[in-house]
Design a protein around this motif. Structure first.
Motif, PDB file in Angstrom:
ATOM      1  N   LEU A   1       0.840  -1.195   0.000  1.00  0.00           N
ATOM      2  CA  LEU A   1       0.000   0.000   0.000  1.00  0.00           C
ATOM      3  C   LEU A   1       0.878   1.249   0.000  1.00  0.00           C
ATOM      4  CD1 LEU A   1      -2.770  -0.938   2.595  1.00  0.00           C
ATOM      5  CD2 LEU A   1      -3.037  -0.739   0.117  1.00  0.00           C
ATOM      6  N   GLN A   2       0.394   2.282  -0.673  1.00  0.00           N
ATOM      7  CA  GLN A   2       1.098   3.553  -0.707  1.00  0.00           C
ATOM      8  C   GLN A   2       0.201   4.609  -0.074  1.00  0.00           C
ATOM      9  OE1 GLN A   2       1.738   3.270  -4.965  1.00  0.00           O
ATOM     10  NE2 GLN A   2       3.931   3.250  -4.538  1.00  0.00           N
ATOM     11  N   TYR A   3       0.802   5.646   0.494  1.00  0.00           N
ATOM     12  CA  TYR A   3       0.048   6.561   1.346  1.00  0.00           C
ATOM     13  C   TYR A   3       0.143   8.010   0.900  1.00  0.00           C
ATOM     14  CZ  TYR A   3       0.087   2.416   4.143  1.00  0.00           C
ATOM     15  OH  TYR A   3      -0.070   1.128   4.543  1.00  0.00           O
ATOM     16  N   GLN A   4      -0.922   8.718   1.177  1.00  0.00           N
ATOM     17  CA  GLN A   4      -1.008  10.161   0.978  1.00  0.00           C
ATOM     18  C   GLN A   4      -1.570  10.717   2.287  1.00  0.00           C
ATOM     19  OE1 GLN A   4      -3.748  11.270  -2.139  1.00  0.00           O
ATOM     20  NE2 GLN A   4      -2.471  12.989  -2.723  1.00  0.00           N
ATOM     21  N   VAL A   5      -0.919  11.729   2.847  1.00  0.00           N
ATOM     22  CA  VAL A   5      -1.289  12.232   4.165  1.00  0.00           C
ATOM     23  C   VAL A   5      -1.664  13.709   4.071  1.00  0.00           C
ATOM     24  CG1 VAL A   5      -0.514  12.578   6.540  1.00  0.00           C
ATOM     25  CG2 VAL A   5       0.274  10.601   5.261  1.00  0.00           C
ATOM     26  N   PHE A   6      -2.777  14.050   4.730  1.00  0.00           N
ATOM     27  CA  PHE A   6      -3.226  15.435   4.820  1.00  0.00           C
ATOM     28  C   PHE A   6      -3.262  15.820   6.289  1.00  0.00           C
ATOM     29  CE2 PHE A   6      -5.039  13.828   0.905  1.00  0.00           C
ATOM     30  CZ  PHE A   6      -4.674  14.809  -0.003  1.00  0.00           C
ATOM     31  N   SER A   7      -2.745  17.009   6.599  1.00  0.00           N
ATOM     32  CA  SER A   7      -2.731  17.505   7.965  1.00  0.00           C
ATOM     33  C   SER A   7      -3.589  18.762   8.031  1.00  0.00           C
ATOM     34  CB  SER A   7      -1.293  17.828   8.377  1.00  0.00           C
ATOM     35  OG  SER A   7      -1.267  18.367   9.668  1.00  0.00           O
ATOM     36  N   TYR A   8      -4.358  18.868   9.097  1.00  0.00           N
ATOM     37  CA  TYR A   8      -5.222  20.014   9.342  1.00  0.00           C
ATOM     38  C   TYR A   8      -4.866  20.590  10.710  1.00  0.00           C
ATOM     39  CZ  TYR A   8      -7.676  17.615   5.608  1.00  0.00           C
ATOM     40  OH  TYR A   8      -7.986  16.997   4.433  1.00  0.00           O
ATOM     41  N   PRO A   9      -3.811  21.418  10.793  1.00  0.00           N
ATOM     42  CA  PRO A   9      -3.338  21.896  12.093  1.00  0.00           C
ATOM     43  C   PRO A   9      -4.331  22.781  12.841  1.00  0.00           C
ATOM     44  CG  PRO A   9      -2.061  22.868  10.304  1.00  0.00           C
ATOM     45  CD  PRO A   9      -2.994  21.885   9.693  1.00  0.00           C
ATOM     46  N   ASP A  10      -5.178  23.511  12.119  1.00  0.00           N
ATOM     47  CA  ASP A  10      -6.093  24.406  12.818  1.00  0.00           C
ATOM     48  C   ASP A  10      -7.196  23.667  13.567  1.00  0.00           C
ATOM     49  OD1 ASP A  10      -7.039  23.665  10.323  1.00  0.00           O
ATOM     50  OD2 ASP A  10      -8.175  25.510  10.005  1.00  0.00           O
ATOM     51  N   ILE A  11      -7.448  22.417  13.206  1.00  0.00           N
ATOM     52  CA  ILE A  11      -8.428  21.618  13.951  1.00  0.00           C
ATOM     53  C   ILE A  11      -7.803  20.355  14.543  1.00  0.00           C
ATOM     54  CG2 ILE A  11     -10.430  22.464  12.696  1.00  0.00           C
ATOM     55  CD1 ILE A  11     -10.333  19.831  11.074  1.00  0.00           C
ATOM     56  N   ALA A  12      -6.474  20.253  14.497  1.00  0.00           N
ATOM     57  CA  ALA A  12      -5.728  19.125  15.055  1.00  0.00           C
ATOM     58  C   ALA A  12      -6.244  17.791  14.541  1.00  0.00           C
ATOM     59  CB  ALA A  12      -5.745  19.167  16.576  1.00  0.00           C
ATOM     60  N   ALA A  13      -6.146  17.613  13.225  1.00  0.00           N
ATOM     61  CA  ALA A  13      -6.599  16.369  12.603  1.00  0.00           C
ATOM     62  C   ALA A  13      -5.644  15.955  11.493  1.00  0.00           C
ATOM     63  CB  ALA A  13      -8.007  16.542  12.038  1.00  0.00           C
ATOM     64  N   MET A  14      -5.659  14.672  11.180  1.00  0.00           N
ATOM     65  CA  MET A  14      -4.867  14.113  10.077  1.00  0.00           C
ATOM     66  C   MET A  14      -5.710  13.089   9.340  1.00  0.00           C
ATOM     67  SD  MET A  14      -1.068  13.405  11.622  1.00  0.00           S
ATOM     68  CE  MET A  14      -0.206  13.351  10.071  1.00  0.00           C
ATOM     69  N   GLU A  15      -5.466  12.978   8.030  1.00  0.00           N
ATOM     70  CA  GLU A  15      -6.074  11.934   7.224  1.00  0.00           C
ATOM     71  C   GLU A  15      -4.963  11.185   6.516  1.00  0.00           C
ATOM     72  OE1 GLU A  15     -10.347  13.310   5.543  1.00  0.00           O
ATOM     73  OE2 GLU A  15      -8.616  14.279   4.623  1.00  0.00           O
ATOM     74  N   ILE A  16      -5.066   9.862   6.525  1.00  0.00           N
ATOM     75  CA  ILE A  16      -4.113   9.024   5.820  1.00  0.00           C
ATOM     76  C   ILE A  16      -4.901   8.218   4.798  1.00  0.00           C
ATOM     77  CG2 ILE A  16      -2.411   7.181   6.009  1.00  0.00           C
ATOM     78  CD1 ILE A  16      -2.119   8.018   8.983  1.00  0.00           C
ATOM     79  N   TYR A  17      -4.622   8.457   3.529  1.00  0.00           N
ATOM     80  CA  TYR A  17      -5.253   7.699   2.456  1.00  0.00           C
ATOM     81  C   TYR A  17      -4.291   6.614   2.012  1.00  0.00           C
ATOM     82  CZ  TYR A  17      -8.926  11.182   1.978  1.00  0.00           C
ATOM     83  OH  TYR A  17     -10.003  12.001   2.208  1.00  0.00           O
ATOM     84  N   ALA A  18      -4.779   5.383   1.924  1.00  0.00           N
ATOM     85  CA  ALA A  18      -3.967   4.262   1.470  1.00  0.00           C
ATOM     86  C   ALA A  18      -4.467   3.832   0.092  1.00  0.00           C
ATOM     87  CB  ALA A  18      -4.071   3.101   2.444  1.00  0.00           C
ATOM     88  N   TYR A  19      -3.529   3.614  -0.797  1.00  0.00           N
ATOM     89  CA  TYR A  19      -3.850   3.214  -2.160  1.00  0.00           C
ATOM     90  C   TYR A  19      -3.174   1.895  -2.475  1.00  0.00           C
ATOM     91  CZ  TYR A  19      -5.302   8.049  -2.780  1.00  0.00           C
ATOM     92  OH  TYR A  19      -5.928   9.250  -2.655  1.00  0.00           O
ATOM     93  N   SER A  20      -3.838   1.082  -3.282  1.00  0.00           N
ATOM     94  CA  SER A  20      -3.205  -0.150  -3.724  1.00  0.00           C
ATOM     95  C   SER A  20      -2.080   0.204  -4.690  1.00  0.00           C
ATOM     96  CB  SER A  20      -4.219  -1.076  -4.390  1.00  0.00           C
ATOM     97  OG  SER A  20      -4.836  -0.418  -5.470  1.00  0.00           O
ATOM     98  N   GLU A  21      -1.213  -0.742  -4.917  1.00  0.00           N
ATOM     99  CA  GLU A  21      -0.032  -0.508  -5.729  1.00  0.00           C
ATOM    100  C   GLU A  21      -0.399   0.032  -7.111  1.00  0.00           C
ATOM    101  OE1 GLU A  21       3.832  -2.971  -7.336  1.00  0.00           O
ATOM    102  OE2 GLU A  21       2.225  -4.022  -6.336  1.00  0.00           O
TER     103      GLU A  21
END
Length: 163
Positions: free
Chosen positions: A59-79
């Protein structure tokens, strides 16, 4: 008479087999976990990348950070599903230069999912969202394909410090 029975049996068998695995089921789960966002995200991705199951390890990952609301999203993609994957960095290429660990988060203002929509491929395996609730805990949700999402949730729980 035997031909009619054979054709009827074959038709019923074909219809039964067509329904098996026809639709991929999804999984959604949420709950409170202990730890800070960055440590939980890094631990989860590191453990998934070192998993013995090839479908999880690649799996490969893409990460989004939202510092103003203290949150993170990690999207996982197949190869191969993540844009920017070529033979030189593909997990299936033994000669590739692969970057392990948590990718550098893309920082966005606002709430998860709102600003990242243009940058997220809808063919992700799962999305893991972490939102800090206080200094020691976060609320996590995972949703996506059943197999990968369950493993991601179990991995997140092992990364979470005991309460």
């Amino acid at each position: 008479m035997i031909k009619v029975l054979v054709f009827s049996f074959c038709g019923a068998l074909l219809a039964a087999c067509a329904g098996i695995g026809g639709e991929e089921s999804s999984f959604t789960h949420g709950g409170k976990v202990s730890g800070n966002l960055a440590a939980l995200a890094r631990c989860t991705v590191d453990q998934l990348q070192s998993d013995s199951r090839w479908m999880i390890r690649t799996l490969q990952y893409q990460v989004f950070s939202y510092p103003d609301i203290a949150a993170m999203e990690i999207y996982a993609y197949s190869e191969g599903a993540l844009a920017g994957t070529y033979a030189r960095n593909s997990p299936s290429n033994p000669d590739a230069v692969i970057r392990y660990g948590l990718p550098i988060p893309m920082i966005h203002p606002g709430k998860p999912g709102s600003n990242a929509d243009k940058e997220v491929d809808p063919d992700y395996s799962f999305v893991l969202t972490l939102k800090r609730t206080d200094n020691a805990t976060a609320f996590a949700t995972v949703s996506g394909r059943k197999y990968e999402s369950r493993i991601a949730w179990d991995t997140l729980e092992t990364c979470s410090a005991p309460e």
